[in-house]
Write a protein that holds these residues in place. Structure first.
Motif, PDB file in Angstrom:
ATOM      1  N   ASP A  80       0.824  -1.201   0.000  1.00 14.46           N
ATOM      2  CA  ASP A  80       0.000   0.000   0.000  1.00 14.46           C
ATOM      3  C   ASP A  80       0.866   1.262   0.000  1.00 14.46           C
ATOM      4  O   ASP A  80       2.104   1.198  -0.079  1.00 14.46           O
ATOM      5  CB  ASP A  80      -0.967  -0.009   1.191  1.00 14.46           C
ATOM      6  CG  ASP A  80      -0.259   0.039   2.547  1.00 14.46           C
ATOM      7  OD1 ASP A  80       0.943   0.379   2.591  1.00 14.46           O
ATOM      8  OD2 ASP A  80      -0.907  -0.258   3.569  1.00 14.46           O
ATOM      9  N   ASP A  81       0.214   2.417   0.101  1.00 14.96           N
ATOM     10  CA  ASP A  81       0.930   3.698   0.024  1.00 14.96           C
ATOM     11  C   ASP A  81       1.860   3.930   1.202  1.00 14.96           C
ATOM     12  O   ASP A  81       2.737   4.796   1.144  1.00 14.96           O
ATOM     13  CB  ASP A  81      -0.079   4.848  -0.066  1.00 14.96           C
ATOM     14  CG  ASP A  81      -0.881   4.834  -1.363  1.00 14.96           C
ATOM     15  OD1 ASP A  81      -0.376   4.238  -2.347  1.00 14.96           O
ATOM     16  OD2 ASP A  81      -1.995   5.382  -1.394  1.00 14.96           O
ATOM     17  N   ASN A 204       1.052  -4.936 -12.972  1.00 14.33           N
ATOM     18  CA  ASN A 204       1.254  -3.489 -12.982  1.00 14.33           C
ATOM     19  C   ASN A 204       2.044  -3.058 -14.208  1.00 14.33           C
ATOM     20  O   ASN A 204       1.727  -2.053 -14.856  1.00 14.33           O
ATOM     21  CB  ASN A 204       1.989  -3.047 -11.709  1.00 14.33           C
ATOM     22  CG  ASN A 204       1.080  -3.031 -10.504  1.00 14.33           C
ATOM     23  OD1 ASN A 204      -0.132  -2.881 -10.641  1.00 14.33           O
ATOM     24  ND2 ASN A 204       1.653  -3.189  -9.330  1.00 14.33           N
ATOM     25  N   TYR A 227     -10.036  -3.996  -9.734  1.00 16.93           N
ATOM     26  CA  TYR A 227      -9.243  -3.153  -8.844  1.00 16.93           C
ATOM     27  C   TYR A 227      -8.393  -2.162  -9.635  1.00 16.93           C
ATOM     28  O   TYR A 227      -8.338  -0.970  -9.314  1.00 16.93           O
ATOM     29  CB  TYR A 227      -8.353  -4.024  -7.966  1.00 16.93           C
ATOM     30  CG  TYR A 227      -7.478  -3.237  -7.021  1.00 16.93           C
ATOM     31  CD1 TYR A 227      -7.936  -2.880  -5.756  1.00 16.93           C
ATOM     32  CD2 TYR A 227      -6.199  -2.826  -7.408  1.00 16.93           C
ATOM     33  CE1 TYR A 227      -7.130  -2.141  -4.899  1.00 16.93           C
ATOM     34  CE2 TYR A 227      -5.394  -2.086  -6.553  1.00 16.93           C
ATOM     35  CZ  TYR A 227      -5.863  -1.754  -5.298  1.00 16.93           C
ATOM     36  OH  TYR A 227      -5.073  -1.019  -4.459  1.00 16.93           O
ATOM     37  N   GLN A 228      -7.718  -2.647 -10.669  1.00 18.92           N
ATOM     38  CA  GLN A 228      -6.843  -1.792 -11.464  1.00 18.92           C
ATOM     39  C   GLN A 228      -7.627  -0.682 -12.167  1.00 18.92           C
ATOM     40  O   GLN A 228      -7.188   0.473 -12.205  1.00 18.92           O
ATOM     41  CB  GLN A 228      -6.083  -2.632 -12.489  1.00 18.92           C
ATOM     42  CG  GLN A 228      -5.034  -3.565 -11.909  1.00 18.92           C
ATOM     43  CD  GLN A 228      -3.725  -2.854 -11.598  1.00 18.92           C
ATOM     44  OE1 GLN A 228      -3.616  -1.643 -11.721  1.00 18.92           O
ATOM     45  NE2 GLN A 228      -2.723  -3.626 -11.193  1.00 18.92           N
ATOM     46  N   LYS A 230     -10.542   0.621 -11.253  1.00 19.06           N
ATOM     47  CA  LYS A 230     -11.014   1.595 -10.260  1.00 19.06           C
ATOM     48  C   LYS A 230      -9.909   2.552  -9.851  1.00 19.06           C
ATOM     49  O   LYS A 230     -10.154   3.738  -9.619  1.00 19.06           O
ATOM     50  CB  LYS A 230     -11.556   0.857  -9.040  1.00 19.06           C
ATOM     51  CG  LYS A 230     -12.894   0.183  -9.258  1.00 19.06           C
ATOM     52  CD  LYS A 230     -13.327  -0.578  -8.014  1.00 19.06           C
ATOM     53  CE  LYS A 230     -14.637  -1.301  -8.268  1.00 19.06           C
ATOM     54  NZ  LYS A 230     -15.058  -2.137  -7.085  1.00 19.06           N
ATOM     55  N   SER A 231      -8.695   2.045  -9.776  1.00 17.51           N
ATOM     56  CA  SER A 231      -7.588   2.889  -9.340  1.00 17.51           C
ATOM     57  C   SER A 231      -7.020   3.750 -10.464  1.00 17.51           C
ATOM     58  O   SER A 231      -6.333   4.741 -10.197  1.00 17.51           O
ATOM     59  CB  SER A 231      -6.473   2.023  -8.747  1.00 17.51           C
ATOM     60  OG  SER A 231      -5.903   1.180  -9.736  1.00 17.51           O
ATOM     61  N   ARG A 232      -7.310   3.393 -11.714  1.00 18.59           N
ATOM     62  CA  ARG A 232      -6.732   4.106 -12.854  1.00 18.59           C
ATOM     63  C   ARG A 232      -7.723   5.002 -13.584  1.00 18.59           C
ATOM     64  O   ARG A 232      -7.335   5.749 -14.478  1.00 18.59           O
ATOM     65  CB  ARG A 232      -6.127   3.095 -13.840  1.00 18.59           C
ATOM     66  CG  ARG A 232      -4.914   2.351 -13.272  1.00 18.59           C
ATOM     67  CD  ARG A 232      -4.460   1.234 -14.186  1.00 18.59           C
ATOM     68  NE  ARG A 232      -3.353   0.474 -13.614  1.00 18.59           N
ATOM     69  CZ  ARG A 232      -2.070   0.775 -13.751  1.00 18.59           C
ATOM     70  NH1 ARG A 232      -1.734   1.818 -14.471  1.00 18.59           N
ATOM     71  NH2 ARG A 232      -1.143   0.038 -13.185  1.00 18.59           N
ATOM     72  N   TYR A 283     -12.551  -4.924   0.119  1.00 23.66           N
ATOM     73  CA  TYR A 283     -11.770  -4.945  -1.124  1.00 23.66           C
ATOM     74  C   TYR A 283     -12.649  -5.058  -2.370  1.00 23.66           C
ATOM     75  O   TYR A 283     -12.143  -5.317  -3.459  1.00 23.66           O
ATOM     76  CB  TYR A 283     -10.756  -6.079  -1.069  1.00 23.66           C
ATOM     77  CG  TYR A 283      -9.653  -5.815  -0.074  1.00 23.66           C
ATOM     78  CD1 TYR A 283      -8.552  -5.028  -0.418  1.00 23.66           C
ATOM     79  CD2 TYR A 283      -9.727  -6.299   1.228  1.00 23.66           C
ATOM     80  CE1 TYR A 283      -7.556  -4.747   0.502  1.00 23.66           C
ATOM     81  CE2 TYR A 283      -8.735  -6.021   2.162  1.00 23.66           C
ATOM     82  CZ  TYR A 283      -7.658  -5.238   1.792  1.00 23.66           C
ATOM     83  OH  TYR A 283      -6.681  -4.960   2.715  1.00 23.66           O
TER      84      TYR A 283
END
Length: 293
Positions: A80-81, A204, A227-228, A230-232, A283
């Motif tokens: 994570d960040d 990634n 997931y990818q 939603k994040s992009r 998640y």
């Protein structure tokens, strides 16, 4: 003078006897201590052997449960960040360990080296979106807990909506993944229509190439794709046609039913009390899990 000499000799003999008794007593005490230490060491060795036999190790009073995972496979396992390893599977594992009093070690691995890591005892299990289908006889499996599909992700404006549109295109896939297995197996005829199939160490990197236009489509697990995307942002879509369907399970060394039973029973306990679904919802996987419904 003779009396003095006799007295001196008698005194020397007595001192020698006393000295000899003290030495024997000290030696006996040291021998007893050494024996006790040896016995304790032997007991510790036996505990460690028993622990290692079921896929775990023991350090002092701690039972270590080591999960092998792909650190580039969100939302199942990733960094994570804050630089911490997290994800759906790792949170499930953490909850299992908390309930059983084990200490969790999160061990990132190269996915194509997972079998070596497991057989060498470096990890206790493979728990990271691990596909059971086609591997049924290679591992001792937990119950399946996720229904998964293999899909293609493309750019929203690419005009690619069907398998036929992939002909002559550049397609990416992760090494040793279920998507690759499908493209080399039942979907080999489809793969033969591609201009090129590029294998990546992680998804990634594949998404970066998709974004840059180096590939036209990426074959991937639907949970990871969701997931990818939603994040992009909204620049990508998942094609409706499915490449393959499968189920995820926790993979243990073949024959290690003892550890599998311990982990599985705790996982099912989490299903019964709602904790499993709580983590799935965190998640965005509540629609993919096949336990607790």
């Amino acid at each position: 003078m003779k009396k003095f000499i006799a007295l001196f000799a008698a005194t020397a003999m007595t001192m020698g006897l006393l000295s000899g008794c003290g030495s024997s007593s000290k030696e006996a005490e040291e021998t007893a201590q050494e024996t006790e230490t040896a016995n304790e060491t032997g007991t510790e060795a036996e505990v460690e052997t028993e622990s290692e036999a079921d896929g775990m190790t023991q350090v002092d009073d701690k039972i270590i449960f080591t999960v092998g995972f792909d650190a580039e496979f969100p939302p199942y396992g990733y960094m994570d960040d804050n630089g911490e390893y997290t994800g759906f599977d790792l949170e499930l594992a953490a909850e299992v360990c908390e309930r059983r009093g084990w200490e969790l070690v999160k061990q990132p691995i190269d996915w194509d080296s997972k079998d070596m890591e497991l057989s060498s005892g470096s990890i206790s299990c493979i728990w990271n979106g691990f596909t059971m289908d086609g591997r049924e006889d290679a591992y001792t499996w937990s119950v399946p807990y996720v229904d998964n599909s293999q899909v293609f992700v493309v750019k929203a404006d690419a005009g690619i909506v069907s398998f036929d549109d992939l002909a002559g295109k550049l397609v990416g896939v992760q090494k040793d993944s279920s998507a690759l297995a499908a493209l080399e197996g039942d979907a080999a005829d489809l793969a033969a229509t591609f201009a090129e199939l590029t294998q990546y160490a992680d998804y990634n990197t594949g998404f970066m190439d998709l974004e840059a236009g180096a590939i036209d489509a990426l074959a991937i697990d639907i949970g990871v794709a969701d997931y990818q995307i939603k994040s992009r942002g909204d620049g990508y879509i998942i094609m409706d046609e499915r490449l393959a369907t499968e189920q995820y399970g926790i993979g243990f060394l073949l024959g290690n039913d003892e550890l599998k039973d311990k982990v599985e029973s705790t996982l099912l306990e989490m299903v019964d009390d709602g904790k499993f679904m709580e983590i799935a919802e965190k998640y965005g996987l509540e629609g993919s899990v096949c336990l607790g419904k």
